[in-house]
Design a protein around this motif. Sequence first.
Motif, PDB file in Angstrom:
ATOM      1  N   PHE A 120       2.400  -6.389 -24.607  1.00 16.17           N
ATOM      2  CA  PHE A 120       2.265  -5.697 -23.341  1.00 16.17           C
ATOM      3  C   PHE A 120       0.816  -5.632 -22.870  1.00 16.17           C
ATOM      4  O   PHE A 120      -0.114  -5.653 -23.665  1.00 16.17           O
ATOM      5  N   ARG A 121       0.670  -5.509 -21.547  1.00 15.18           N
ATOM      6  CA  ARG A 121      -0.649  -5.340 -20.955  1.00 15.18           C
ATOM      7  C   ARG A 121      -0.509  -4.442 -19.723  1.00 15.18           C
ATOM      8  O   ARG A 121       0.302  -4.721 -18.836  1.00 15.18           O
ATOM      9  N   ALA A 122      -1.283  -3.354 -19.677  1.00 15.22           N
ATOM     10  CA  ALA A 122      -1.256  -2.462 -18.520  1.00 15.22           C
ATOM     11  C   ALA A 122      -1.996  -3.128 -17.367  1.00 15.22           C
ATOM     12  O   ALA A 122      -3.143  -3.552 -17.524  1.00 15.22           O
ATOM     13  N   VAL A 123      -1.353  -3.259 -16.214  1.00 13.92           N
ATOM     14  CA  VAL A 123      -1.955  -3.954 -15.076  1.00 13.92           C
ATOM     15  C   VAL A 123      -2.008  -3.036 -13.858  1.00 13.92           C
ATOM     16  O   VAL A 123      -1.261  -2.070 -13.737  1.00 13.92           O
ATOM     17  N   ASP A 124      -2.922  -3.371 -12.950  1.00 12.02           N
ATOM     18  CA  ASP A 124      -3.053  -2.628 -11.702  1.00 12.02           C
ATOM     19  C   ASP A 124      -1.873  -2.915 -10.783  1.00 12.02           C
ATOM     20  O   ASP A 124      -1.280  -3.998 -10.820  1.00 12.02           O
ATOM     21  N   VAL A 125      -1.560  -1.946  -9.951  1.00  8.34           N
ATOM     22  CA  VAL A 125      -0.505  -2.084  -8.953  1.00  8.34           C
ATOM     23  C   VAL A 125      -1.087  -1.736  -7.590  1.00  8.34           C
ATOM     24  O   VAL A 125      -1.931  -0.845  -7.473  1.00  8.34           O
ATOM     25  N   GLY A 126      -0.666  -2.442  -6.556  1.00 13.74           N
ATOM     26  CA  GLY A 126      -1.129  -2.153  -5.208  1.00 13.74           C
ATOM     27  C   GLY A 126      -0.240  -1.126  -4.534  1.00 13.74           C
ATOM     28  O   GLY A 126       0.988  -1.204  -4.605  1.00 13.74           O
ATOM     29  N   LYS A 127      -0.862  -0.149  -3.899  1.00 14.81           N
ATOM     30  CA  LYS A 127      -0.128   0.869  -3.145  1.00 14.81           C
ATOM     31  C   LYS A 127      -0.456   0.701  -1.674  1.00 14.81           C
ATOM     32  O   LYS A 127      -1.615   0.542  -1.303  1.00 14.81           O
ATOM     33  N   PHE A 128       0.575   0.699  -0.816  1.00 17.35           N
ATOM     34  CA  PHE A 128       0.308   0.624   0.614  1.00 17.35           C
ATOM     35  C   PHE A 128       0.977   1.799   1.334  1.00 17.35           C
ATOM     36  O   PHE A 128       2.037   2.270   0.931  1.00 17.35           O
ATOM     37  N   GLN A 129       0.280   2.272   2.365  1.00 20.21           N
ATOM     38  CA  GLN A 129       0.660   3.483   3.086  1.00 20.21           C
ATOM     39  C   GLN A 129       0.751   4.658   2.093  1.00 20.21           C
ATOM     40  O   GLN A 129      -0.129   4.819   1.260  1.00 20.21           O
ATOM     41  N   GLU A 130       1.809   5.442   2.117  1.00 21.18           N
ATOM     42  CA  GLU A 130       1.818   6.644   1.287  1.00 21.18           C
ATOM     43  C   GLU A 130       2.524   6.463  -0.053  1.00 21.18           C
ATOM     44  O   GLU A 130       2.080   6.964  -1.079  1.00 21.18           O
ATOM     45  N   ASN A 131       3.650   5.761  -0.067  1.00 21.39           N
ATOM     46  CA  ASN A 131       4.445   5.736  -1.291  1.00 21.39           C
ATOM     47  C   ASN A 131       5.201   4.430  -1.503  1.00 21.39           C
ATOM     48  O   ASN A 131       6.301   4.424  -2.054  1.00 21.39           O
ATOM     49  N   SER A 132       4.636   3.308  -1.074  1.00 22.10           N
ATOM     50  CA  SER A 132       5.245   2.007  -1.324  1.00 22.10           C
ATOM     51  C   SER A 132       4.254   1.147  -2.087  1.00 22.10           C
ATOM     52  O   SER A 132       3.046   1.379  -2.036  1.00 22.10           O
ATOM     53  N   TYR A 133       4.764   0.115  -2.765  1.00 22.39           N
ATOM     54  CA  TYR A 133       3.924  -0.622  -3.702  1.00 22.39           C
ATOM     55  C   TYR A 133       4.138  -2.125  -3.565  1.00 22.39           C
ATOM     56  O   TYR A 133       5.170  -2.591  -3.078  1.00 22.39           O
ATOM     57  N   PHE A 134       3.138  -2.883  -4.014  1.00 22.76           N
ATOM     58  CA  PHE A 134       3.275  -4.329  -4.099  1.00 22.76           C
ATOM     59  C   PHE A 134       2.647  -4.790  -5.413  1.00 22.76           C
ATOM     60  O   PHE A 134       1.788  -4.115  -5.983  1.00 22.76           O
TER      61      PHE A 134
END
Length: 308
Positions: A120-134
């Motif tokens: 496993f590897r902890a990775v960054d996640v993109g957040k857009f607007q208030e509560n959605s992700y990419f």
Amino acid sequence: MKRLLFIYNLHSGKGLIRNHLADIIDTFNKAGYETVVYSTQERADATRLAKELGAAYDLVVCSGGDGTLSEVLDGMMTIDEKRRPKIGYIPAGSTNDYAYSLGLPSQMKRCANVIAEEKFRAVDVGKFQENSYFVYVAAFGAFTEVSYATPQHLKNLLGHQAYVLEGVKSLAALKPYKVKVTSNELQVEDSFVYGMVSNTESVGGMRGLAGTGVDLQDGLFEVTLIKEIKNPMEVQQLVTAFLSKNFEKCDVLYSFKTSKITFESEEAIKWTLDGEYGGEWKEMRLEVEPRAIEFIIKKRKEKTKKLN
């Protein structure tokens, strides 16, 4: 016994998951997992399944394109961090950009074996607007409609060539957008034909578009902005910059890293998020959620220099 939730999109790519499903499940079972399987039935179904069921499992594995992975992530990010399961990914789409960044093999059975190894590897996640992700890319402007506007039968038939064909068609109708860009690193207002905020080594099957030094867990996005192209010399300058991966001397391009960025425009602009339609927005706020989720990865072997 460990529990695994397997969510797959039967229609991704050429539907090859049909030929490998039994082997994949057998691999998970041999690794000690009690495996529950769901096939998605409609758009956002993977998000619903991950959100409603994910917390009850040790590992959530999805198979499909990057869009299916993005849907699963969107559901997973609603789960409290302490209860959030890890993610495994078996790429089955036409391009599979993020799978390359994770070092995953393209063969489904081999990918299932990688998942069974539980690295496993902890990775960054993109957040857009208030509560959605990419997962890996948010973009607007030229070529961004290519991915979701390309008919599925063309994606299945041609794979990455389909994106290239559709991209070439859009060259004749580049539309600039007047956009105000605000981040700690850059504040500018200009006309742009393309904007990309990413955390990946590959976009649209092409490597190096985000520059060099991409790190999935550094808490930073790579940002690429292309200004309005006004003459053939600027086109050539841009091509040279991308081929050489040297963006510093290109007058029509901004390239930098940031953890938070905002785009504002007078007209609503269409965005794509992980290659899927992300809506039309006059203001788009993007920020990094550092090391927000653990992915199963396969580290690439380092190249060794031959000694004379």
